[in-house]
Design a protein around this motif. Structure first.
Motif, PDB file in Angstrom:
ATOM      1  N   TRP A 140       0.856  -1.192   0.000  1.00  0.00           N
ATOM      2  CA  TRP A 140       0.000   0.000   0.000  1.00  0.00           C
ATOM      3  C   TRP A 140       0.886   1.234   0.000  1.00  0.00           C
ATOM      4  CZ3 TRP A 140      -5.109   0.543  -0.763  1.00  0.00           C
ATOM      5  CH2 TRP A 140      -5.920  -0.584  -0.633  1.00  0.00           C
ATOM      6  N   THR A 141       0.588   2.186  -0.860  1.00  0.00           N
ATOM      7  CA  THR A 141       1.349   3.421  -0.943  1.00  0.00           C
ATOM      8  C   THR A 141       0.414   4.616  -0.798  1.00  0.00           C
ATOM      9  OG1 THR A 141       1.114   3.654  -3.342  1.00  0.00           O
ATOM     10  CG2 THR A 141       2.938   2.298  -2.540  1.00  0.00           C
ATOM     11  N   CYS A 142       0.988   5.751  -0.447  1.00  0.00           N
ATOM     12  CA  CYS A 142       0.196   6.974  -0.260  1.00  0.00           C
ATOM     13  C   CYS A 142      -0.094   7.638  -1.603  1.00  0.00           C
ATOM     14  CB  CYS A 142       0.956   7.953   0.622  1.00  0.00           C
ATOM     15  SG  CYS A 142       1.334   7.319   2.269  1.00  0.00           S
ATOM     16  N   SER A 143      -1.174   8.403  -1.640  1.00  0.00           N
ATOM     17  CA  SER A 143      -1.470   9.202  -2.832  1.00  0.00           C
ATOM     18  C   SER A 143      -0.294  10.138  -3.094  1.00  0.00           C
ATOM     19  CB  SER A 143      -2.740  10.017  -2.615  1.00  0.00           C
ATOM     20  OG  SER A 143      -3.870   9.178  -2.537  1.00  0.00           O
ATOM     21  N   GLY A 144       0.104  10.216  -4.347  1.00  0.00           N
ATOM     22  CA  GLY A 144       1.251  11.034  -4.716  1.00  0.00           C
ATOM     23  C   GLY A 144       2.542  10.263  -4.802  1.00  0.00           C
ATOM     24  N   SER A 145       2.521   9.000  -4.346  1.00  0.00           N
ATOM     25  CA  SER A 145       3.722   8.177  -4.442  1.00  0.00           C
ATOM     26  C   SER A 145       4.007   7.844  -5.901  1.00  0.00           C
ATOM     27  CB  SER A 145       3.534   6.879  -3.657  1.00  0.00           C
ATOM     28  OG  SER A 145       4.607   5.978  -3.906  1.00  0.00           O
ATOM     29  N   PRO A 146       5.276   7.764  -6.287  1.00  0.00           N
ATOM     30  CA  PRO A 146       5.567   7.305  -7.654  1.00  0.00           C
ATOM     31  C   PRO A 146       5.172   5.842  -7.823  1.00  0.00           C
ATOM     32  CG  PRO A 146       7.588   7.453  -6.359  1.00  0.00           C
ATOM     33  CD  PRO A 146       6.489   8.053  -5.518  1.00  0.00           C
ATOM     34  N   VAL A 147       4.885   5.472  -9.054  1.00  0.00           N
ATOM     35  CA  VAL A 147       4.597   4.079  -9.386  1.00  0.00           C
ATOM     36  C   VAL A 147       5.810   3.535 -10.122  1.00  0.00           C
ATOM     37  CG1 VAL A 147       3.029   2.482 -10.540  1.00  0.00           C
ATOM     38  CG2 VAL A 147       2.137   4.616  -9.569  1.00  0.00           C
ATOM     39  N   VAL A 148       6.448   2.551  -9.543  1.00  0.00           N
ATOM     40  CA  VAL A 148       7.682   1.996 -10.114  1.00  0.00           C
ATOM     41  C   VAL A 148       7.355   1.261 -11.418  1.00  0.00           C
ATOM     42  CG1 VAL A 148       9.572   0.363  -9.697  1.00  0.00           C
ATOM     43  CG2 VAL A 148       8.721   1.813  -7.825  1.00  0.00           C
ATOM     44  N   PRO A 149       8.200   1.403 -12.447  1.00  0.00           N
ATOM     45  CA  PRO A 149       7.966   0.696 -13.716  1.00  0.00           C
ATOM     46  C   PRO A 149       7.758  -0.801 -13.501  1.00  0.00           C
ATOM     47  CG  PRO A 149       9.740   2.283 -13.983  1.00  0.00           C
ATOM     48  CD  PRO A 149       9.404   2.266 -12.516  1.00  0.00           C
ATOM     49  N   GLY A 150       6.759  -1.346 -14.202  1.00  0.00           N
ATOM     50  CA  GLY A 150       6.423  -2.766 -14.063  1.00  0.00           C
ATOM     51  C   GLY A 150       5.334  -3.019 -13.045  1.00  0.00           C
ATOM     52  N   TYR A 151       4.951  -1.968 -12.311  1.00  0.00           N
ATOM     53  CA  TYR A 151       3.887  -2.078 -11.311  1.00  0.00           C
ATOM     54  C   TYR A 151       2.637  -1.340 -11.781  1.00  0.00           C
ATOM     55  CZ  TYR A 151       6.939  -3.995  -7.685  1.00  0.00           C
ATOM     56  OH  TYR A 151       7.769  -4.805  -6.956  1.00  0.00           O
ATOM     57  N   VAL A 152       1.488  -1.784 -11.266  1.00  0.00           N
ATOM     58  CA  VAL A 152       0.216  -1.124 -11.520  1.00  0.00           C
ATOM     59  C   VAL A 152      -0.529  -0.958 -10.207  1.00  0.00           C
ATOM     60  CG1 VAL A 152      -0.088  -1.851 -13.925  1.00  0.00           C
ATOM     61  CG2 VAL A 152      -0.783  -3.381 -12.070  1.00  0.00           C
ATOM     62  N   ILE A 153      -1.552  -0.108 -10.216  1.00  0.00           N
ATOM     63  CA  ILE A 153      -2.369   0.135  -9.027  1.00  0.00           C
ATOM     64  C   ILE A 153      -3.647  -0.680  -9.143  1.00  0.00           C
ATOM     65  CG2 ILE A 153      -3.593   1.891  -7.706  1.00  0.00           C
ATOM     66  CD1 ILE A 153      -1.625   3.940  -8.944  1.00  0.00           C
ATOM     67  N   THR A 154      -3.920  -1.514  -8.150  1.00  0.00           N
ATOM     68  CA  THR A 154      -5.051  -2.440  -8.254  1.00  0.00           C
ATOM     69  C   THR A 154      -6.143  -2.224  -7.210  1.00  0.00           C
ATOM     70  OG1 THR A 154      -3.870  -4.080  -6.898  1.00  0.00           O
ATOM     71  CG2 THR A 154      -3.606  -4.229  -9.294  1.00  0.00           C
ATOM     72  N   ASN A 155      -5.945  -1.314  -6.272  1.00  0.00           N
ATOM     73  CA  ASN A 155      -6.988  -1.048  -5.278  1.00  0.00           C
ATOM     74  C   ASN A 155      -6.781   0.350  -4.704  1.00  0.00           C
ATOM     75  OD1 ASN A 155      -9.242  -1.452  -3.723  1.00  0.00           O
ATOM     76  ND2 ASN A 155      -8.440  -3.177  -2.577  1.00  0.00           N
ATOM     77  N   TYR A 156      -7.858   0.885  -4.097  1.00  0.00           N
ATOM     78  CA  TYR A 156      -7.819   2.241  -3.570  1.00  0.00           C
ATOM     79  C   TYR A 156      -8.539   2.297  -2.231  1.00  0.00           C
ATOM     80  CZ  TYR A 156      -8.926   7.242  -3.142  1.00  0.00           C
ATOM     81  OH  TYR A 156      -9.061   8.520  -2.684  1.00  0.00           O
ATOM     82  N   ASP A 157      -7.947   2.987  -1.273  1.00  0.00           N
ATOM     83  CA  ASP A 157      -8.538   3.173   0.055  1.00  0.00           C
ATOM     84  C   ASP A 157      -8.557   4.670   0.361  1.00  0.00           C
ATOM     85  OD1 ASP A 157      -9.381   3.131   2.678  1.00  0.00           O
ATOM     86  OD2 ASP A 157      -7.577   2.190   3.472  1.00  0.00           O
ATOM     87  N   ARG A 158      -9.743   5.252   0.384  1.00  0.00           N
ATOM     88  CA  ARG A 158      -9.874   6.699   0.577  1.00  0.00           C
ATOM     89  C   ARG A 158      -9.278   7.163   1.904  1.00  0.00           C
ATOM     90  NH1 ARG A 158     -13.494   8.493  -3.318  1.00  0.00           N
ATOM     91  NH2 ARG A 158     -14.760   6.825  -4.238  1.00  0.00           N
ATOM     92  N   SER A 159      -9.378   6.335   2.927  1.00  0.00           N
ATOM     93  CA  SER A 159      -8.907   6.732   4.258  1.00  0.00           C
ATOM     94  C   SER A 159      -7.485   6.260   4.553  1.00  0.00           C
ATOM     95  CB  SER A 159      -9.856   6.198   5.332  1.00  0.00           C
ATOM     96  OG  SER A 159      -9.907   4.782   5.292  1.00  0.00           O
ATOM     97  N   GLY A 160      -6.845   5.623   3.601  1.00  0.00           N
ATOM     98  CA  GLY A 160      -5.499   5.096   3.832  1.00  0.00           C
ATOM     99  C   GLY A 160      -4.450   6.172   3.985  1.00  0.00           C
ATOM    100  N   CYS A 161      -3.293   5.788   4.494  1.00  0.00           N
ATOM    101  CA  CYS A 161      -2.131   6.668   4.632  1.00  0.00           C
ATOM    102  C   CYS A 161      -2.468   7.910   5.440  1.00  0.00           C
ATOM    103  CB  CYS A 161      -1.607   7.036   3.253  1.00  0.00           C
ATOM    104  SG  CYS A 161       0.151   7.448   3.275  1.00  0.00           S
ATOM    105  N   ASP A 162      -3.001   7.699   6.631  1.00  0.00           N
ATOM    106  CA  ASP A 162      -3.290   8.805   7.546  1.00  0.00           C
ATOM    107  C   ASP A 162      -4.300   9.777   6.954  1.00  0.00           C
ATOM    108  OD1 ASP A 162      -2.939  10.143   9.988  1.00  0.00           O
ATOM    109  OD2 ASP A 162      -1.378  11.449   9.190  1.00  0.00           O
ATOM    110  N   GLY A 163      -5.256   9.229   6.159  1.00  0.00           N
ATOM    111  CA  GLY A 163      -6.313  10.047   5.576  1.00  0.00           C
ATOM    112  C   GLY A 163      -5.974  10.672   4.246  1.00  0.00           C
ATOM    113  N   VAL A 164      -4.741  10.507   3.784  1.00  0.00           N
ATOM    114  CA  VAL A 164      -4.328  11.075   2.498  1.00  0.00           C
ATOM    115  C   VAL A 164      -4.884  10.246   1.341  1.00  0.00           C
ATOM    116  CG1 VAL A 164      -2.324  11.617   1.051  1.00  0.00           C
ATOM    117  CG2 VAL A 164      -2.240  12.027   3.503  1.00  0.00           C
ATOM    118  N   GLY A 165      -5.115   8.965   1.586  1.00  0.00           N
ATOM    119  CA  GLY A 165      -5.552   8.036   0.545  1.00  0.00           C
ATOM    120  C   GLY A 165      -4.446   7.061   0.221  1.00  0.00           C
ATOM    121  N   GLY A 166      -4.790   5.793   0.051  1.00  0.00           N
ATOM    122  CA  GLY A 166      -3.784   4.776  -0.220  1.00  0.00           C
ATOM    123  C   GLY A 166      -4.071   4.003  -1.493  1.00  0.00           C
ATOM    124  N   TRP A 167      -3.020   3.569  -2.157  1.00  0.00           N
ATOM    125  CA  TRP A 167      -3.116   2.815  -3.408  1.00  0.00           C
ATOM    126  C   TRP A 167      -2.336   1.513  -3.259  1.00  0.00           C
ATOM    127  CZ3 TRP A 167      -6.193   5.025  -7.140  1.00  0.00           C
ATOM    128  CH2 TRP A 167      -6.470   6.390  -6.990  1.00  0.00           C
TER     129      TRP A 167
END
Length: 201
Positions: free
Chosen positions: A95-122
């Motif tokens: 799980w990463t915070c909103s605004g985090s870079p996405v490393v090549p070869g990776y994709v985002i498969t889920n989203y949590d609005r309240s994740g990462c201390d309320g910032v949003g998580g991917w």
């Protein structure tokens, strides 16, 4: 031969054992408090050495993220109120915070609005054929988006990633990989987003 043990001796031994148990319990409780205190909130500085985080580092807001790393934690009070972010090497299923870079070869498969201390998580995963990814996720080279659902990724929409092959239908907005061209268009495909059929050049 019968050995008699006096009551004072038994009482003394019992008291000693209870003392050791109490001391052990106190040490465990103290350790738990220290760990919880360290994990509860980082100090005002960017780093937080007492934290039991995975291998990584705390950095102030705006600091560059090393190649191959992602942002996984946020502390609004870090860096003397400027805010700090925890950076660590990427791994499959993180799980990463909103605004985090996405490393090549990776994709985002889920989203949590309240994740990462309320910032949003991917949720980051290594791409593979036939996986659903969130809207806004990068499209890995050699893949196209072939289906769409509005309700995916907790309401932000998701797209099906598939490896390119002749005859496959790719949704509008999907890249056209090198060596391929679009031949036919359908306005009804991809949940009415529209799709193009791919053929080799």
């Amino acid at each position: 031969m019968r050995i008699r043990i006096s009551r004072p001796w038994i009482a003394g031994r019992t008291k000693a054992v209870r003392g050791r148990i109490a001391a052990t319990a106190a040490a465990v409780a103290l350790l738990a408090v220290a760990v919880l205190a360290g994990a509860a909130a980082p100090a005002g500085a960017a780093t937080a050495g007492a934290l039991r985080w995975p291998a990584g580092q705390w950095s102030c807001s705006g600091a560059p993220v090393p190649a191959g790393w992602v942002i996984t934690g946020h502390n609004a009070g870090g860096c003397n109120g400027a805010g700090s972010w925890y950076q660590q090497p990427v791994q499959d299923g993180i799980w990463t915070c909103s605004g985090s870079p996405v490393v090549p070869g990776y994709v985002i498969t889920n989203y949590d609005r309240s994740g990462c201390d309320g910032v949003g998580g991917w949720y980051h995963q290594i791409v593979h054929n036939g996986m659903w990814t969130c809207s806004g996720s990068p499209i890995v080279a050699g893949y196209v988006m072939t289906r769409h659902t509005i309700a995916g990724c907790n309401g932000i929409g998701s797209w099906l990633h598939e490896q390119i092959r002749p005859g496959i239908w790719a949704c509008s907005g999907s890249p056209i990989p090198p060596g391929y061209r679009i031949t036919v268009f359908s306005s009804y495909a991809c949940d009415f987003v529209g799709a193009w059929q791919m053929a080799r050049t």
